[in-house]
Design an enzyme around this catalytic site. Structure first.
Site, PDB file in Angstrom:
ATOM      1  N   GLY A 104       0.635  -1.280   0.047  1.00  0.00           N
ATOM      2  CA  GLY A 104      -0.014   0.027  -0.135  1.00  0.00           C
ATOM      3  C   GLY A 104       0.775   1.195   0.031  1.00  0.00           C
ATOM      4  N   GLU A 160       5.204  -6.024   1.829  1.00  0.00           N
ATOM      5  CA  GLU A 160       4.831  -6.353   0.419  1.00  0.00           C
ATOM      6  C   GLU A 160       4.294  -5.366  -0.591  1.00  0.00           C
ATOM      7  OE1 GLU A 160       2.314  -9.666   1.281  1.00  0.00           O
ATOM      8  OE2 GLU A 160       0.710  -8.220   1.801  1.00  0.00           O
ATOM      9  N   GLY A 174       3.668  -3.095  -3.855  1.00  0.00           N
ATOM     10  CA  GLY A 174       3.166  -3.603  -5.371  1.00  0.00           C
ATOM     11  C   GLY A 174       3.685  -2.270  -6.130  1.00  0.00           C
ATOM     12  N   ARG A 175       2.494  -1.401  -5.967  1.00  0.00           N
ATOM     13  CA  ARG A 175       2.467   0.077  -6.916  1.00  0.00           C
ATOM     14  C   ARG A 175       3.859   0.632  -6.405  1.00  0.00           C
ATOM     15  NH1 ARG A 175      -0.354   3.166  -9.089  1.00  0.00           N
ATOM     16  NH2 ARG A 175      -0.428   5.495  -8.855  1.00  0.00           N
ATOM     17  N   CYS A 214     -17.160   2.189 -25.686  1.00  0.00           N
ATOM     18  CA  CYS A 214     -18.233   2.528 -25.820  1.00  0.00           C
ATOM     19  C   CYS A 214     -18.781   2.370 -24.392  1.00  0.00           C
ATOM     20  CB  CYS A 214     -19.058   1.571 -26.824  1.00  0.00           C
ATOM     21  SG  CYS A 214     -18.713   1.793 -28.465  1.00  0.00           S
TER      22      CYS A 214
HETATM   23  C1  LIG Z   1      -2.098  -5.797  -3.714  1.00  0.00           C
HETATM   24  C2  LIG Z   1      -1.487  -6.218  -2.346  1.00  0.00           C
HETATM   25  C3  LIG Z   1      -0.396  -5.796  -2.164  1.00  0.00           C
HETATM   26  C4  LIG Z   1       0.237  -4.644  -2.746  1.00  0.00           C
HETATM   27  O1  LIG Z   1      -0.491  -3.302  -2.514  1.00  0.00           O
HETATM   28  P1  LIG Z   1       0.179  -2.316  -3.166  1.00  0.00           P
HETATM   29  O2  LIG Z   1      -1.015  -1.061  -2.884  1.00  0.00           O
HETATM   30  O3  LIG Z   1       0.532  -2.173  -4.763  1.00  0.00           O
HETATM   31  O4  LIG Z   1       1.255  -1.679  -2.634  1.00  0.00           O
HETATM   32  C5  LIG Z   1       0.053  -6.177  -0.869  1.00  0.00           C
HETATM   33  N1  LIG Z   1      -0.268  -7.334  -0.160  1.00  0.00           N
HETATM   34  C6  LIG Z   1      -1.587  -7.841  -0.546  1.00  0.00           C
HETATM   35  C7  LIG Z   1      -1.957  -8.872   0.417  1.00  0.00           C
HETATM   36  C8  LIG Z   1      -2.041  -7.438  -1.765  1.00  0.00           C
HETATM   37  O5  LIG Z   1      -3.131  -7.981  -1.866  1.00  0.00           O
END
Ligand SMILES: *Cc1c(COP(=O)(O)O)cnc(C)c1O
Length: 851
Positions: free
Chosen positions: A696, A732, A734-735, A802
């Site tokens: 997150g 963990e 991601g973004r 569309c």
């Molecule tokens: C999607 C996800 C993340 C990563 O979230 P980001 O906002 O992209 O950092 C981490 N942990 C879990 C369990 C997720 O589903």
């Protein structure tokens, strides 16, 4: 050109005025300078007026004379004859005293008007000596005060109003006198030929009256700050310079708290449509604020948030007052008798509450008490003070309410005494306790930017922040990588569009940032953000694991980086998915009772992680909040004991706790709280070794948002970890790792005007990038083909799908764009290509990685 007291107080500042006036002259315009008294002189003259005996007054006059002689000496000019005459006149006035001519008010006005007469006379001599021939003009021969019916003799003399009708004859007379003229602020003449004062903010008002009377090309207010800002820069360093405002908005901002311009000085300029500029004397090349008649085509936006302190609320209660004809007349008559003007009004069947503004009223406690006593005769009175009025200003406030939810939520924590929405639809005001404002204002400003209700991306309206102009600059935000790769990107787009391009060095930079976090023991990259093999390899090569949420992701992770540890954190997955993940050697996270209740034997002898729901969610949009009772994720804590009991029954070891509350969080404190909460739970469980505090980590998207501070994050985590040192800390993200590395390139297909909107079609749509439609996410969009051209058009950037929701950007300020231009959608590296579909049977964009 108007210059205030500090701008005329020293010879250096006069040299500056000379340069500025000469520069305008060189543009071929005639210049009228309007000046204040030297800094401190008006106060000294006021003090002189307050003295009872003649010798004290003459002493004060002598001290004032000395200041002007000293400045003349510094200017290396002989004391001009006019200055000598004025000083003699002042001394005589001081000797004679207020009563000599039987008109003490006129005496006072004349004495106090000497400050401007003197400064302008010195200035005329200095500028002329510096080869800028400058004619001295007496403002009293130019500006006529008019007696208004609601004024008494005192206000007519000391706070007069000028009749600012255009006067062609005067304009002609002044034009004949020379090319550079200097006149006084603050003074005018009334019908009886007496010298009168214009009251507070008088010099600004004089300048705008001159501007109106002469129908000037423009009025320039030269002051010590570049202009109006989106909030008081002393309270909000990130406040943005307001580049362009119309009269009404500027008036509203000035009236509701901005000190840079006196609210009275705009109204004379409206009818003759004379623009007003605010400029910084010390930084003449810095852009300022331009105020003018045009209401510009722009996205609806909050322009500023202003505050006024020292507000007093008077609440008046009467039983069934609406039935009593004339109740309000009685109430307001009391205000009139006490000479107190009312600002905001709120009413209910049995209550009327009004606010009193200290800038409009002489509000001492006696005045309020006397008013309250009078009011008590007709109603029950309650006085609430000290309060502050917090005002959001912007054209069309009522159409922006839906964007203000986060701002309104902020007020949920406070006592709000009153809310008022102006009938001109330009402001929304909240009256709160005065002591909360200093903390509140910076937060509100940030929320307005983040919610997109203060359109900080519209570069026509919002200039640089105060910090960028005057402070130590913004927190170092490097320009986006794609600016330096423009040629290559244009080439890539010419080959094919739409197309995603990922910049590997940017991914690596984010990886390195996270690797430096001392407090974090292990990072798993959440590959659902972007599962491109090259990115997975880069992440794995840096020692990070890969977090997967499906068998497909497990396979992709294994294929790209077989040796990287895999974490399986699915939600509502099938039994088979878990079985396959366990066979695959991944660490499995469970987040419900069901698998343990029904498939317990599957996990026998294994160690698992348990995802819990800490009862709240966070993030940039409700659809990315993955915690809280409204979300489907995590084991609710009231089922924890049952889960642990089942785990014991099946001989399953719960080795870690996990929580992931949402996406796009920029506040470092968040993960510290999660760790502390998980640690407290872990102590009860016993077998726990690992705390996974999720991802997150946010990436700032709106201009002006500050990035997540990794040092602060490390500090916060180290602190909580010191309290619970027995656990290993996992994250963990991601973004965070990939968002900025990716861009989506597309080409312009068509443009269309319809229903007041200007649509710009591009060949990428919601099927390529669904975040704007799904999360109302804001992505910067630029015209890469015309990166250097001025952004003067306002577009709705739409795709070919569309669906009404196929909009990539609303109200975007861009250069005028043409078919075939290459458009770039920034920060598209996360949740972009991975969420693409073939909807409408349109092809997906391909993905290119560049080093
Ligand atoms: C999607 C996800 C993340 C990563 O979230 P980001 O906002 O992209 O950092 C981490 N942990 C879990 C369990 C997720 O589903």
């Amino acid at each position: 050109m108007k210059f205030g007291g500090t701008s005329v107080a020293s010879v250096e500042r006069w040299r500056n005025i000379r340069e500025l006036a000469a520069a305008r002259r060189a543009e071929g315009v005639r210049v009228l300078l309007v000046v204040s008294a030297l800094a401190g002189v008006t106060d000294a003259l006021k003090a002189l007026c307050a003295e009872d005996d003649a010798s004290a007054r003459t002493q004060a006059a002598d001290a004032i004379a000395e200041r002007h002689r000293a400045l003349a000496a510094a200017m290396q000019i002989a004391l001009p004859e006019r200055v000598g005459t004025l000083l003699d006149g002042l001394r005589q006035l001081a000797e004679r005293g207020p009563e000599a001519d039987g008109d003490p008010l006129a005496w006072k006005a004349l004495v106090q008007g000497h400050g401007e007469l003197l400064s302008s006379a010195l200035g005329a001599a200095f500028l002329s000596a510096q080869h800028l021939p400058t004619q001295w003009i007496d403002s009293r021969d130019c500006l006529r005060a008019v007696a208004l019916p609601n004024q008494n003799t005192r206000t007519r003399t000391l706070s007069a109003t000028v009749d600012a009708q255009p006067d062609a004859a005067l304009a002609e007379r002044l034009a004949a006198q020379g090319e550079v003229l200097i006149a006084q602020g603050f003074i005018a003449r009334d019908e009886n030929g007496r010298c009168v004062l214009l009251g507070r903010g008088g010099s600004d008002t004089s300048a705008s009256c001159f501007g109106a009377v002469l129908k000037a090309a423009r009025v320039e207010i030269w002051t010590d700050v570049a202009g109006m800002f989106s909030a008081n820069p002393r309270q909000v360093a990130g406040a943005r310079l307001l580049r362009q405002l119309d009269y009404e908005e500027a008036q509203e901002i000035a009236t509701t708290g901005a000190k840079v311009l006196h609210p009275r000085c705009l109204s004379p300029l409206r009818a003759p449509r004379v623009p007003l500029w605010i400029k910084d004397t010390n930084h003449p090349d810095m852009e300022g604020t331009e105020i003018g008649p045009q209401v510009r085509e722009a996205a609806p936006s909050v322009k500023a948030i202003s505050t006024r302190s020292g507000i007093t609320l008077v609440s008046m209660e009467s039983v069934g007052m609406w039935q009593q004809v004339g109740f309000l007349a009685d109430v307001f008559d009391a205000f009139r008798r006490h000479g107190i003007s009312v600002d905001l009004i709120g009413s209910a069947e049995t209550n009327v509450t009004v606010s009193l503004d200290p800038t409009e009223n002489l509000l001492d406690s006696d005045a309020v008490a006397a008013l309250a006593t009078d009011l008590a005769k007709v109603c029950r009175v309650k006085v609430i003070a000290p309060c502050a009025a917090v005002t959001l200003v912007g054209r069309g406030m009522r159409s922006m309410l839906h964007q203000l939810s986060s701002v309104l939520a902020e007020f949920g924590q406070l006592r709000v005494h009153m809310i008022s929405q102006s009938s001109n639809n330009l402001n929304l005001t909240f009256v709160v306790d005065e002591d909360v404002v200093d903390d509140l204002l910076p937060r509100l400003h940030e929320l307005l930017v983040r919610a997109g209700s203060l359109r900080s991306d519209d570069s026509q309206l919002f200039g640089p922040s105060w910090q960028a102009l005057y402070g130590s600059g913004e927190q170092d935000i490097a320009p986006a990588w794609w600016r330096g790769e423009r040629t290559r990107l244009l080439q890539l787009a010419a080959e094919r569009s739409p197309r995603y391009v990922y910049h590997l060095p940017t991914v690596q930079a984010r990886i390195d940032g996270l690797k430096h976090l001392q407090a974090v023991d292990h990072v798993h990259y959440a590959i659902k953000a972007n599962n491109h093999a090259r990115i997975l390899q880069a992440v794995a090569a840096s020692g990070f694991g890969l977090e997967c949420v499906s068998p497909g992701e497990l396979a992709a992770a294994k294929a790209a980086a077989p040796d990287a540890p895999r974490l399986f954190t699915p939600n509502f997955a099938r039994r088979d998915d878990y079985a396959a993940a366990l066979d695959d050697g991944a660490t499995v996270t469970l987040d419900a009772l069901h698998p343990m209740e029904h498939w317990g034997e599957l996990f026998t002898g294994r160690s698992i992680m348990l995802r819990v729901d800490l009862g709240r969610g966070l993030g940039h949009h409700e659809k990315v909040r993955t915690g809280g009772s409204g979300s489907k994720f995590g084991l609710p804590l009231d089922q924890l004991d049952r889960f642990l009991e089942l785990a014991r029954t099946h001989d399953v070891r719960v080795q870690g706790l996990h929580a992931h509350l949402g996406s796009g969080i920029l506040d470092a404190g968040h993960w510290g709280e999660v760790y502390a909460q998980l640690a407290a739970l872990a102590e009860r469980i016993g077998s726990i070794e690992i705390l996974n505090i999720g991802g997150g980590l946010g990436v700032p998207s709106h201009p002006g948002e500050q990035p997540l501070d990794l040092n602060a994050l490390d500090r916060v985590l180290s602190e909580v970890k010191a309290a619970y040192p027995q656990y290993r800390l996992w994250m963990e993200p991601g973004r965070y790792l990939v968002a900025e590395s990716g861009v989506l390139l597309a080409r312009v297909t068509q443009d269309k005007r319809k229903g007041g909107h200007h649509y710009l079609g591009i060949d990428a749509g919601m099927h390529n990038l669904i975040r704007p439609a799904l999360y109302e996410a804001w992505h910067e969009i630029v015209n890469l083909s015309r990166l250097d051209q001025p952004a003067i058009a306002l577009y709705q950037v739409v795709g070919p799908i569309c669906e009404t929701g196929d909009v990539l950007g609303n109200d975007r300020r861009l250069p005028v764009s043409a078919e075939g231009d290459v458009m770039l959608v920034a920060q598209a590296g996360a949740y972009g290509a991975v969420m693409a579909s073939n909807y409408n049977l349109r092809e997906t964009a391909d993905e290119i990685v560049i080093e």
